[in-house]
Design a protein around this motif. Structure first.
Motif, mmCIF file in Angstrom:
data_model
loop_
_atom_site.group_PDB
_atom_site.id
_atom_site.type_symbol
_atom_site.label_atom_id
_atom_site.label_comp_id
_atom_site.label_asym_id
_atom_site.label_seq_id
_atom_site.Cartn_x
_atom_site.Cartn_y
_atom_site.Cartn_z
ATOM 1 N N GLU A 140 25.926 -34.387 -6.739
ATOM 2 C CA GLU A 140 25.231 -33.345 -5.963
ATOM 3 C C GLU A 140 25.615 -33.386 -4.488
ATOM 4 O OE1 GLU A 140 23.441 -29.994 -6.220
ATOM 5 O OE2 GLU A 140 23.268 -31.324 -7.966
ATOM 6 N N TYR A 141 25.716 -34.589 -3.944
ATOM 7 C CA TYR A 141 26.024 -34.721 -2.512
ATOM 8 C C TYR A 141 27.467 -34.324 -2.202
ATOM 9 C CZ TYR A 141 26.527 -36.755 2.129
ATOM 10 O OH TYR A 141 26.773 -36.933 3.473
ATOM 11 N N THR A 142 28.401 -34.768 -3.023
ATOM 12 C CA THR A 142 29.820 -34.524 -2.714
ATOM 13 C C THR A 142 30.332 -33.204 -3.278
ATOM 14 O OG1 THR A 142 30.619 -35.622 -4.728
ATOM 15 C CG2 THR A 142 30.256 -37.008 -2.785
ATOM 16 N N GLN A 143 29.643 -32.706 -4.313
ATOM 17 C CA GLN A 143 30.113 -31.526 -5.060
ATOM 18 C C GLN A 143 31.487 -31.769 -5.684
ATOM 19 O OE1 GLN A 143 28.212 -28.435 -5.596
ATOM 20 N NE2 GLN A 143 26.773 -30.062 -5.071
ATOM 21 N N THR B 56 20.430 -42.945 0.864
ATOM 22 C CA THR B 56 20.186 -42.506 2.237
ATOM 23 C C THR B 56 19.388 -41.210 2.257
ATOM 24 O OG1 THR B 56 22.175 -41.131 2.378
ATOM 25 C CG2 THR B 56 22.417 -43.485 2.882
ATOM 26 N N VAL B 57 18.841 -40.907 3.425
ATOM 27 C CA VAL B 57 18.086 -39.661 3.613
ATOM 28 C C VAL B 57 18.985 -38.454 3.324
ATOM 29 C CG1 VAL B 57 16.976 -38.206 5.352
ATOM 30 C CG2 VAL B 57 16.447 -40.657 5.247
ATOM 31 N N GLU B 58 20.227 -38.510 3.781
ATOM 32 C CA GLU B 58 21.140 -37.372 3.627
ATOM 33 C C GLU B 58 21.473 -37.098 2.163
ATOM 34 O OE1 GLU B 58 21.267 -39.058 7.592
ATOM 35 O OE2 GLU B 58 21.678 -39.994 5.628
ATOM 36 N N ILE B 59 21.742 -38.150 1.413
ATOM 37 C CA ILE B 59 22.074 -37.972 -0.004
ATOM 38 C C ILE B 59 20.860 -37.475 -0.770
ATOM 39 C CG2 ILE B 59 22.767 -39.197 -2.106
ATOM 40 C CD1 ILE B 59 24.469 -41.026 -0.249
ATOM 41 N N ALA C 12 18.444 -35.714 0.436
ATOM 42 C CA ALA C 12 18.197 -34.317 0.843
ATOM 43 C C ALA C 12 19.074 -33.352 0.048
ATOM 44 C CB ALA C 12 18.444 -34.152 2.335
ATOM 45 N N ALA C 13 20.323 -33.738 -0.190
ATOM 46 C CA ALA C 13 21.219 -32.887 -0.972
ATOM 47 C C ALA C 13 20.718 -32.757 -2.406
ATOM 48 C CB ALA C 13 22.630 -33.462 -0.953
ATOM 49 N N PHE C 14 20.142 -33.824 -2.933
ATOM 50 C CA PHE C 14 19.620 -33.803 -4.297
ATOM 51 C C PHE C 14 18.395 -32.893 -4.384
ATOM 52 C CE2 PHE C 14 17.539 -36.141 -7.967
ATOM 53 C CZ PHE C 14 18.475 -35.758 -8.911
ATOM 54 N N THR C 15 17.604 -32.869 -3.321
ATOM 55 C CA THR C 15 16.423 -32.008 -3.269
ATOM 56 C C THR C 15 16.811 -30.540 -3.086
ATOM 57 O OG1 THR C 15 15.143 -33.815 -2.281
ATOM 58 C CG2 THR C 15 14.232 -31.598 -2.064
ATOM 59 N N ALA C 16 17.865 -30.318 -2.315
ATOM 60 C CA ALA C 16 18.251 -28.956 -1.927
ATOM 61 C C ALA C 16 18.699 -28.089 -3.095
ATOM 62 C CB ALA C 16 19.362 -29.008 -0.882
#
Length: 436
Positions: free
Chosen positions: A122-125, A288-291, A293-297
């Motif tokens: 999800e984070y990297t696509q 991490t928060v960033e990873i 967040a991408a999963f939530t988005a």
């Protein structure tokens, strides 16, 4: 209670035959346990060098009490608000680098590794995953696909999976005499990344155990992970550290095995499982928060009905308390070092011992038929396991050739236990070498 023979007969009828037991030709029937000891139906006591799941010792009273108290109070769906999961996440956070601050609780190491894959995708696509040769990351379909140890016996390697050499400095591409094995092995990952790009594909993640276990109790050369992470990040991927076998202080000097690589290294995702609940199904993914967040988005809700429930977290907290109160990390360092010292003394006496390696209570004894050629002594290793069982000591083998006798006992393993194991191995190897 069934007679042992009846238990075997019923198991053969009712349980899938692929679910194999230890000592399958003559399995042990274990009816109780305490600390580092197992007891069979006849009351015979076995020293357990296998059960890294029962991390702080079988049936530890603090763990069973924590489970009982919370079970009598509440165990509910994890979508109700409860403080145990918060207290536990706080405690775990204190053991990890600051950036690993978001947690997802699940029930097993396999679930944790599957979720780590989803987070990375999800984070990297991106899709493609790089793994180490002989790796094993779990029994789900997604994890069989990234476990050479399994997929080579099944449908084979998927197009999106790429295998890098195992950084084994005893029998791998670059050995103990190489001036910089960490850099050399990291460069093999860079070569895999280049091949991925030549195929028009993109890297999602590099996925590796912090200390490869099924691969043969391997210690990664210090600096390897830092350099690999640099290459993987440059390619747009994430570094996933699988701590399912090695976390929670087994290495002694550190709480997590990835920390052996140095203070400058931090994975993007850490998965944990087996020892977390001391036998209770409890596992986790930290990221991490960033990873996160991408999963939530992506708008798709994630929930796990049982992962992180009040009872599981009460048990997890109790495990952390025992590790601290009983100085089990210190014990792992002291006893593990003593066990290695004893085994290395045997190495000078027995030509069949090719290598002794490990850290803390993660130790491997590699047996060979020829020290110069390092030819795996698979049959001898199996014989050692069989003979140790006769001496009421439980061990098993690992490695691509099943010639590495491995030790991952409960963390309460003692100096006396280490001495006993060493003495018995000495006697058995003497017999083997004399042809008895």
């Amino acid at each position: 209670m069934f007679r042992k023979e009846d238990s075997i007969e019923k198991r053969n009828k009712l349980i899938g035959q692929s679910c194999r037991l230890f000592y399958s030709d003559d399995p042990l029937k274990i009816v109780r346990a305490r600390g580092q000891y197992l007891y069979d139906e006849n009351g015979k006591r076995y020293l357990d060098c296998i059960s890294n799941v029962q991390h702080v010792g079988h049936c530890h009273p603090s763990i069973t009490q924590a489970a009982t108290v919370q079970m009598e109070l509440l165990n509910a769906n994890t979508r109700f608000l409860h403080d145990n999961i918060l207290h536990y996440a706080d405690r775990l956070s204190a053991t990890l680098p600051e950036k690993l601050s978001v947690f997802y609780f699940v029930n097993s190491g396999s679930e944790a590794n599957d979720l780590a894959l989803r987070l990375a995708h999800e984070y990297t696509q991106n899709e493609d995953v790089i793994v180490l040769d002989h790796a094993y990351h779990g029994h789900l379909t997604s994890l069989i696909d990234i476990s050479p140890y399994k997929f080579r016996k099944l449908t084979g390697q998927k197009a999106w999976v790429h295998v890098a050499p195992l950084p084994d400095t005893y029998r791998g591409l670059y050995r103990e005499d190489h001036p910089n094995p960490a850099q050399a092995y990291a460069d093999t990952v860079k070569e895999v990344i280049d091949q991925v790009h030549l195929k028009g594909r993109k890297v999602c993640a590099f996925f590796a155990e912090s200390l490869p276990s099924v691969g043969g109790q391997i210690l990664l050369p210090k600096g390897y992970s830092t350099k690999v992470a640099e290459y993987v990040h440059s390619a747009g991927g994430l570094f996933v550290a699988d701590e399912v076998q090695t976390g929670f202080g087994r290495v002694g000097s550190h709480f997590w095995a990835f920390q052996l690589q140095g203070d400058d290294f931090c994975p993007d995702i850490v998965t944990m499982g087996k020892p977390m609940g001391n036998g209770h199904p409890l596992a986790c993914v930290a990221t991490t928060v960033e990873i996160a967040a991408a999963f939530t988005a992506n708008g798709v809700e994630y929930f796990n009905t049982f992962g992180g429930n009040p009872v599981s977290c009460a048990i997890g907290l109790a495990v952390l308390d025992v590790i601290e109160k009983e100085d089990l990390r210190g014990n792992a360092s002291r006893v593990g070092a003593y066990l290695q010292e004893q085994l290395k003394q045997l190495q000078t006496k027995h030509p069949i011992i090719g290598d002794v390696r490990g850290v803390g209570l993660f130790v491997g004894l590699e047996l060979v038929t020829d020290k110069d050629q390092r030819t795996p002594a698979t049959d001898a290793a199996a014989q050692v396991v069989r003979r140790l069982k006769e001496e009421y000591i439980c061990v098993s083998t690992d490695g691509p050739w099943e010639n590495v006798v491995k030790f991952k006992p409960p963390m309460c393993f003692s100096m006396e236990d280490a001495q006993l194991v060493s003495d018995k191995i000495d006697h058995i190897l003497t017999d083997i070498e004399s042809g008895h």
